[in-house]
Write an enzyme that holds these catalytic residues in place. Structure first.
Site, PDB file in Angstrom:
ATOM      1  N   ARG A   1       0.862  -1.195  -0.036  1.00 25.59           N
ATOM      2  CA  ARG A   1      -0.052  -0.024   0.009  1.00 25.59           C
ATOM      3  C   ARG A   1       0.865   1.375   0.113  1.00 25.59           C
ATOM      4  O   ARG A   1       2.150   1.075   0.525  1.00 25.59           O
ATOM      5  CB  ARG A   1      -0.903   0.103   1.359  1.00 25.59           C
ATOM      6  CG  ARG A   1      -1.933  -1.195   1.220  1.00 25.59           C
ATOM      7  CD  ARG A   1      -2.943  -0.982   0.217  1.00 25.59           C
ATOM      8  NE  ARG A   1      -3.936  -1.892   0.402  1.00 25.59           N
ATOM      9  CZ  ARG A   1      -4.143  -3.234  -0.312  1.00 25.59           C
ATOM     10  NH1 ARG A   1      -3.073  -3.435  -1.226  1.00 25.59           N
ATOM     11  NH2 ARG A   1      -5.205  -4.026  -0.379  1.00 25.59           N
ATOM     12  N   THR A   2       0.267   2.435  -0.527  1.00 25.05           N
ATOM     13  CA  THR A   2       0.919   3.689  -0.410  1.00 25.05           C
ATOM     14  C   THR A   2       1.034   4.038   1.124  1.00 25.05           C
ATOM     15  O   THR A   2       0.021   4.407   1.395  1.00 25.05           O
ATOM     16  CB  THR A   2       0.521   4.539  -1.397  1.00 25.05           C
ATOM     17  OG1 THR A   2       0.494   4.231  -2.790  1.00 25.05           O
ATOM     18  CG2 THR A   2       1.139   6.039  -1.366  1.00 25.05           C
ATOM     19  N   LEU A   3       1.981   4.156   1.672  1.00 24.60           N
ATOM     20  CA  LEU A   3       1.965   4.707   3.007  1.00 24.60           C
ATOM     21  C   LEU A   3       2.334   6.075   3.180  1.00 24.60           C
ATOM     22  O   LEU A   3       1.650   6.752   4.118  1.00 24.60           O
ATOM     23  CB  LEU A   3       3.256   3.937   3.716  1.00 24.60           C
ATOM     24  CG  LEU A   3       3.073   2.233   3.995  1.00 24.60           C
ATOM     25  CD1 LEU A   3       4.146   1.526   4.562  1.00 24.60           C
ATOM     26  CD2 LEU A   3       1.689   1.810   4.241  1.00 24.60           C
TER      27      LEU A   3
ATOM     28  N   TRP B   1      -3.063   9.261  -3.742  1.00 24.87           N
ATOM     29  CA  TRP B   1      -2.554  10.208  -2.820  1.00 24.87           C
ATOM     30  C   TRP B   1      -2.642  11.912  -3.546  1.00 24.87           C
ATOM     31  O   TRP B   1      -1.754  12.422  -3.741  1.00 24.87           O
ATOM     32  CB  TRP B   1      -1.436  10.067  -2.276  1.00 24.87           C
ATOM     33  CG  TRP B   1      -1.231  10.663  -0.872  1.00 24.87           C
ATOM     34  CD1 TRP B   1      -0.971  11.591  -0.573  1.00 24.87           C
ATOM     35  CD2 TRP B   1      -1.148   9.547   0.097  1.00 24.87           C
ATOM     36  NE1 TRP B   1      -0.967  11.624   0.998  1.00 24.87           N
ATOM     37  CE2 TRP B   1      -0.832  10.377   1.307  1.00 24.87           C
ATOM     38  CE3 TRP B   1      -1.090   8.240   0.253  1.00 24.87           C
ATOM     39  CZ2 TRP B   1      -0.854   9.736   2.636  1.00 24.87           C
ATOM     40  CZ3 TRP B   1      -1.201   7.588   1.674  1.00 24.87           C
ATOM     41  CH2 TRP B   1      -0.892   8.522   2.767  1.00 24.87           C
TER      42      TRP B   1
END
Length: 244
Positions: A21-23, A128
């Site tokens: 996942r994009t953290l 994001w």
């Protein structure tokens, strides 16, 4: 990145990668501002790309045409913005394949982006970005925004990032529905100048896009005239409390 392992029937160890996942975002762009004016929509954004707190890239285009009637501007992660553009390319291509004389307008594209962002949020794998979508179709002006979690609305003027806090108060005071193109550009430049002074991620290299019934045009990049001799800039720590 983590991996887990298991053993198959022959005794060999199998490594399986966990889902990723994009953290946090890597390269990001700051505010985008959009307004309606007499003949259409104006959207402004600078061309900075920040790698963390470092202004690493100075020529990042964060506004792109979508189909015949719309333009998309994005704050946030640049690679996720590129992914959104790929999704939109597929959407426009599929729409064109019908060859029925109709084409997607800004309202349809805005609704698509709303569902896309909300879907990815529900998967705990968000894109994001905060998005500004403007367009004109059949004489109707449309301007809306979508947040990282799918919150969406349309308005006469919208902004993302620091623009929500620093530019929209100016827009509420000075925006008019019958503004000319020149007046609209002047108002956007005023907002972008305030952001340049107050937002550390902003740079003095911007573009302004115009969307009318005739189509979309994006200006070449240019810089604003600045003044840095305000008294508050000479000694910014004056009057600050604390031991620093």
């Amino acid at each position: 990145m983590h991996s887990s392992s298991s053993v198959d029937k022959k005794g060999s160890e199998i490594f399986e990668m966990d889902s990723q996942r994009t953290l946090y975002p890597y390269v990001t762009g700051t505010s985008v501002i959009g307004i309606k004016y007499k003949d259409g929509i104006l959207i402004a954004a600078d061309m900075g790309g920040s790698y963390g707190s470092t202004l690493r890239y100075k020529s990042v285009e964060r506004m792109k045409p979508v189909g015949k009637h719309s333009l998309l501007g994005a704050s946030g992660e640049i690679s996720d913005f590129q992914e959104i553009l790929r999704y939109l390319d597929e959407l426009i291509l599929y729409d064109n394949m019908w060859d029925d004389g109709n084409s997607l307008g800004p309202k349809e594209v805005h609704n698509y982006l709303n569902r896309l962002m909300y879907n990815r949020r529900n998967k705990f794998n968000p894109l994001w970005n905060s998005l500004v979508l403007g367009g004109v179709k059949n004489g109707q002006k449309y301007l809306g925004m979508v947040s990282i979690i799918g919150i969406h609305f349309e308005d006469n003027h919208v902004a993302t990032g620091f623009g929500n806090h620093l530019a929209r108060p100016i827009l509420r005071d000075e925006w008019r529905e019958d503004m000319s193109y020149e007046e609209g550009v002047k108002l956007l430049e005023k907002c972008m100048l305030v952001l340049l002074y107050r937002d550390r991620s902003a740079i003095n290299k911007l573009q302004i896009a115009k969307i009318t019934e005739d189509g979309v045009s994006i200006s070449p990049s240019y810089a604003l005239k600045t003044f840095w001799k305000f008294s508050a800039f000479q000694n910014p720590a004056k009057g600050a409390e604390g031991s620093w």
